[in-house]
Scaffold this motif. Structure first.
Motif, mmCIF file in Angstrom:
data_model
loop_
_atom_site.group_PDB
_atom_site.id
_atom_site.type_symbol
_atom_site.label_atom_id
_atom_site.label_comp_id
_atom_site.label_asym_id
_atom_site.label_seq_id
_atom_site.Cartn_x
_atom_site.Cartn_y
_atom_site.Cartn_z
ATOM 1 N N THR A 110 -20.480 11.460 7.423
ATOM 2 C CA THR A 110 -21.612 12.386 7.324
ATOM 3 C C THR A 110 -21.428 13.613 8.202
ATOM 4 N N ALA A 111 -20.435 13.590 9.080
ATOM 5 C CA ALA A 111 -20.175 14.746 9.964
ATOM 6 C C ALA A 111 -19.235 15.700 9.258
ATOM 7 N N ARG A 112 -19.781 16.795 8.759
ATOM 8 C CA ARG A 112 -18.976 17.747 7.984
ATOM 9 C C ARG A 112 -18.369 18.839 8.843
ATOM 10 N N THR A 113 -18.892 19.034 10.051
ATOM 11 C CA THR A 113 -18.435 20.132 10.898
ATOM 12 C C THR A 113 -18.126 19.608 12.297
ATOM 13 N N PRO A 114 -17.314 20.327 13.076
ATOM 14 C CA PRO A 114 -17.041 19.905 14.460
ATOM 15 C C PRO A 114 -18.317 19.774 15.288
ATOM 16 N N ILE B 161 -22.356 16.221 18.198
ATOM 17 C CA ILE B 161 -23.743 15.788 18.347
ATOM 18 C C ILE B 161 -23.885 14.313 17.956
ATOM 19 N N LEU B 162 -23.249 13.935 16.862
ATOM 20 C CA LEU B 162 -23.389 12.578 16.348
ATOM 21 C C LEU B 162 -22.781 11.556 17.310
ATOM 22 N N VAL B 163 -21.591 11.834 17.827
ATOM 23 C CA VAL B 163 -20.949 10.867 18.726
ATOM 24 C C VAL B 163 -21.733 10.743 20.036
ATOM 25 N N THR B 164 -22.340 11.834 20.484
ATOM 26 C CA THR B 164 -23.147 11.777 21.702
ATOM 27 C C THR B 164 -24.377 10.897 21.500
ATOM 28 N N LEU B 165 -25.064 11.067 20.380
ATOM 29 C CA LEU B 165 -26.257 10.272 20.111
ATOM 30 C C LEU B 165 -25.934 8.788 19.953
ATOM 31 N N VAL B 166 -24.859 8.487 19.236
ATOM 32 C CA VAL B 166 -24.461 7.084 19.051
ATOM 33 C C VAL B 166 -24.104 6.451 20.388
ATOM 34 N N SER B 167 -23.375 7.190 21.222
ATOM 35 C CA SER B 167 -22.981 6.670 22.531
ATOM 36 C C SER B 167 -24.188 6.468 23.441
ATOM 37 N N LYS C 132 -12.969 8.114 17.418
ATOM 38 C CA LYS C 132 -11.716 8.104 16.659
ATOM 39 C C LYS C 132 -11.995 8.160 15.158
ATOM 40 N N ALA C 133 -13.048 7.479 14.711
ATOM 41 C CA ALA C 133 -13.410 7.540 13.297
ATOM 42 C C ALA C 133 -13.804 8.959 12.900
ATOM 43 N N LEU C 134 -14.519 9.646 13.777
ATOM 44 C CA LEU C 134 -14.898 11.037 13.500
ATOM 45 C C LEU C 134 -13.670 11.945 13.457
ATOM 46 N N ALA C 135 -12.714 11.701 14.359
ATOM 47 C CA ALA C 135 -11.515 12.541 14.402
ATOM 48 C C ALA C 135 -10.684 12.408 13.127
ATOM 49 N N ARG C 136 -10.811 11.283 12.449
ATOM 50 C CA ARG C 136 -10.114 11.129 11.169
ATOM 51 C C ARG C 136 -10.778 11.937 10.059
ATOM 52 N N GLN C 137 -12.071 12.263 10.259
ATOM 53 C CA GLN C 137 -12.834 12.952 9.221
ATOM 54 C C GLN C 137 -12.924 14.459 9.455
ATOM 55 N N VAL C 138 -12.990 14.860 10.729
ATOM 56 C CA VAL C 138 -13.277 16.257 11.071
ATOM 57 C C VAL C 138 -12.220 16.765 12.044
ATOM 58 N N ARG C 139 -11.797 17.996 11.850
ATOM 59 C CA ARG C 139 -10.860 18.635 12.772
ATOM 60 C C ARG C 139 -11.665 19.213 13.943
ATOM 61 N N VAL C 140 -11.651 18.513 15.069
ATOM 62 C CA VAL C 140 -12.501 18.858 16.208
ATOM 63 C C VAL C 140 -11.702 18.651 17.486
ATOM 64 N N ASP C 141 -12.036 19.386 18.537
ATOM 65 C CA ASP C 141 -11.360 19.237 19.821
ATOM 66 C C ASP C 141 -11.477 17.787 20.285
ATOM 67 N N VAL D 64 -35.566 10.386 27.340
ATOM 68 C CA VAL D 64 -35.834 11.274 26.200
ATOM 69 C C VAL D 64 -35.198 12.646 26.440
ATOM 70 N N ALA D 65 -35.323 13.157 27.656
ATOM 71 C CA ALA D 65 -34.732 14.457 27.972
ATOM 72 C C ALA D 65 -33.219 14.435 27.797
ATOM 73 N N LEU D 66 -32.576 13.361 28.250
ATOM 74 C CA LEU D 66 -31.121 13.264 28.121
ATOM 75 C C LEU D 66 -30.706 13.122 26.665
ATOM 76 N N PHE D 67 -31.490 12.387 25.871
ATOM 77 C CA PHE D 67 -31.174 12.246 24.449
ATOM 78 C C PHE D 67 -31.281 13.590 23.716
ATOM 79 N N ILE D 68 -32.100 14.484 24.218
ATOM 80 C CA ILE D 68 -32.236 15.810 23.601
ATOM 81 C C ILE D 68 -31.198 16.783 24.148
ATOM 82 N N ILE D 69 -31.018 16.780 25.471
ATOM 83 C CA ILE D 69 -30.198 17.804 26.121
ATOM 84 C C ILE D 69 -28.702 17.529 25.988
ATOM 85 N N MET D 70 -28.280 16.269 26.163
ATOM 86 C CA MET D 70 -26.846 15.993 26.190
ATOM 87 C C MET D 70 -26.127 16.358 24.892
ATOM 88 N N PRO D 71 -26.661 16.031 23.709
ATOM 89 C CA PRO D 71 -25.971 16.463 22.492
ATOM 90 C C PRO D 71 -25.840 17.984 22.405
#
Length: 437
Positions: free
Chosen positions: A90-94, A99-105, A125-134, A191-198
């Protein structure tokens, strides 16, 4: 702005941060010198403290190794991998991947820190297989979620003081989790960290020409085993689904009894037992499980060699009185309102040398609890200040990053530049939450 700030931080860390093994050797020397200079301990005494404590974390080291191994086997089982791959698709962009990996973690670490470390790294690692990201920032984002663990369901300090018979019960009684983990100020911080960190991680995303991408070979899955390749009688046992079920299902039934009927709680042993039993069932065959184990165990070398050195540092810090002296420095400048904040800061400093929540509470509780009583401070909030401080500087201390780095195939210097920015931002959020709410 964060992109510009993170760039020199990343380059600085990449150039000067040594391997975590070198880091622990330097910390050992610093702790020893500090004990001699500030606590007036003789070199012989410091050496004795170090040697006496060196093997003090053997049980914990094995538990940590099993967190890595059993968590990896669970997360790499076919059903979990399919689920992570579907979510990663579902992650189409870097930016969305970060954002997605931060929320899951964050969510996984809030449930349990060991689960968060492993799932975050494997999902990255699963995301890195799907998206070209740093790849460096992707793994740093996966690790950043770990900062919430001590304010979550498996936080060792709030669970300790909520357990009858804890070592400070005569002094503070039993403090329920409604005053710590589920207190309003703690939920506001979460709640603040869940909003700010991503958002922070997203804003640090470097442009494509400055990004570091991972090779396909590094992300390659191990070759799948042919369950039909049976050339000897033993192969039938190795490919037996029945054998796995006869062991894995009773393990899960035992855990149901443990949690539901025996009133057991989450701890390292129960989590590892859960991960292992689920992994046995979900891999379906012993051969599949053992293939995953062989891949997982390669990443445990850092844990095996470094944890005894951290146990030695704990021995120096605790027996010399250095940890207590550090805590007392901050207590001396606090009042009833600011003691939780200074507890947070002092715990962050002590955590660099004693990266263990339970061990750190044993050191700081005898200082912080009498201070809280003398100043009239909120004891529960002071305890959570220590808990958050212990979690906070894990972003600077590579000790807990070892399982993530082992799974990702990176070195500490690859992610710690981004972690420095995360450290500053989370420090502000947590400090304000402990002080204002």
């Amino acid at each position: 702005m964060l992109q510009r700030v993170s760039r020199p931080a990343v380059k600085l860390v990449e150039r000067y941060l040594p391997d975590p093994y070198i880091f622990v050797l330097l910390l050992t020397l610093i702790a020893a010198l500090a004990a001699m200079l500030f606590e007036q301990r003789s070199p012989l005494a410091v050496m004795q403290y170090w040697g006496d404590g060196f093997w003090g974390l053997l049980s914990f080291s094995m538990q940590m190794l099993l967190v890595l191994v059993t968590g990896f086997m669970l997360a790499s089982s076919p059903p979990i991998k399919r689920m992570l791959d579907r979510l990663a698709a579902t992650a189409r962009t870097p930016a969305r991947a970060i954002i997605l990996v931060t929320l899951v973690s964050l969510a996984a670490s809030w449930i349990n820190w060991g689960f968060g470390l492993v799932v975050g790294a494997l999902f990255a690692k699963a995301l890195a297989r799907q998206v070209r990201v740093d790849y460096r920032l992707l793994i740093a984002s996966a690790y950043s979620g770990f900062v919430v663990w001590h304010g979550g369901l498996a936080g060792s300090i709030p669970l300790t003081i909520a357990t009858p018979g804890h070592f400070s019960e005569d002094q503070i009684g039993i403090i329920p989790t409604s005053q710590t983990i589920f207190a309003g100020y703690n939920l506001i911080i979460l709640v603040a960290l869940f909003i700010i960190m991503p958002l922070v991680n997203r804003w640090m995303l470097p442009p494509e020409d400055e990004s570091v991408f991972v090779s396909r070979e590094q992300l390659a899955e191990p070759a799948s085993l042919d369950p039909n390749a049976v050339t000897r009688p033993a192969d039938r046992l190795e490919n037996s689904t029945l054998l796995s079920m006869l062991v894995g299902i009773p393990g899960l039934l035992y855990l149901v009894h443990y949690f539901v009927f025996a009133g057991g709680g989450l701890n390292l042993n129960s989590v590892n037992f859960l991960f292992l039993s689920l992994a046995i069932v979900l891999h379906r065959t012993p051969r599949s499980l053992l293939a995953s184990l062989n891949e997982a165990i390669r990443g445990g070398a850092g844990i095996v060699i470094q944890f005894p050195f951290y146990a030695g540092i704990m021995g120096i810090m605790m027996q010399s009185g250095l940890a207590q002296s550090l805590s007392e420095v901050f207590v001396a400048i606090a009042n009833a309102d600011t003691l939780p904040f200074w507890s947070f800061i002092s715990a962050g400093v002590v955590n660099l040398f004693i990266p263990s929540g339970g061990g750190q509470w044993a050191v700081q509780a005898p200082v912080m609890l009498p201070a809280a009583e003398a100043l009239g401070a909120d004891v529960a909030r002071v305890a959570m200040g220590v808990a958050w401080g212990d979690a906070w500087t894990n972003l600077l201390q590579p000790f807990w990053a070892l399982p993530v780095l082992a799974i990702a195939g990176l070195n500490a210097k690859d992610i710690m530049g981004f972690c420095l920015i995360q450290l500053v931002v989370t420090g502000v959020v947590i400090g304000l939450g402990l002080t204002l709410f």
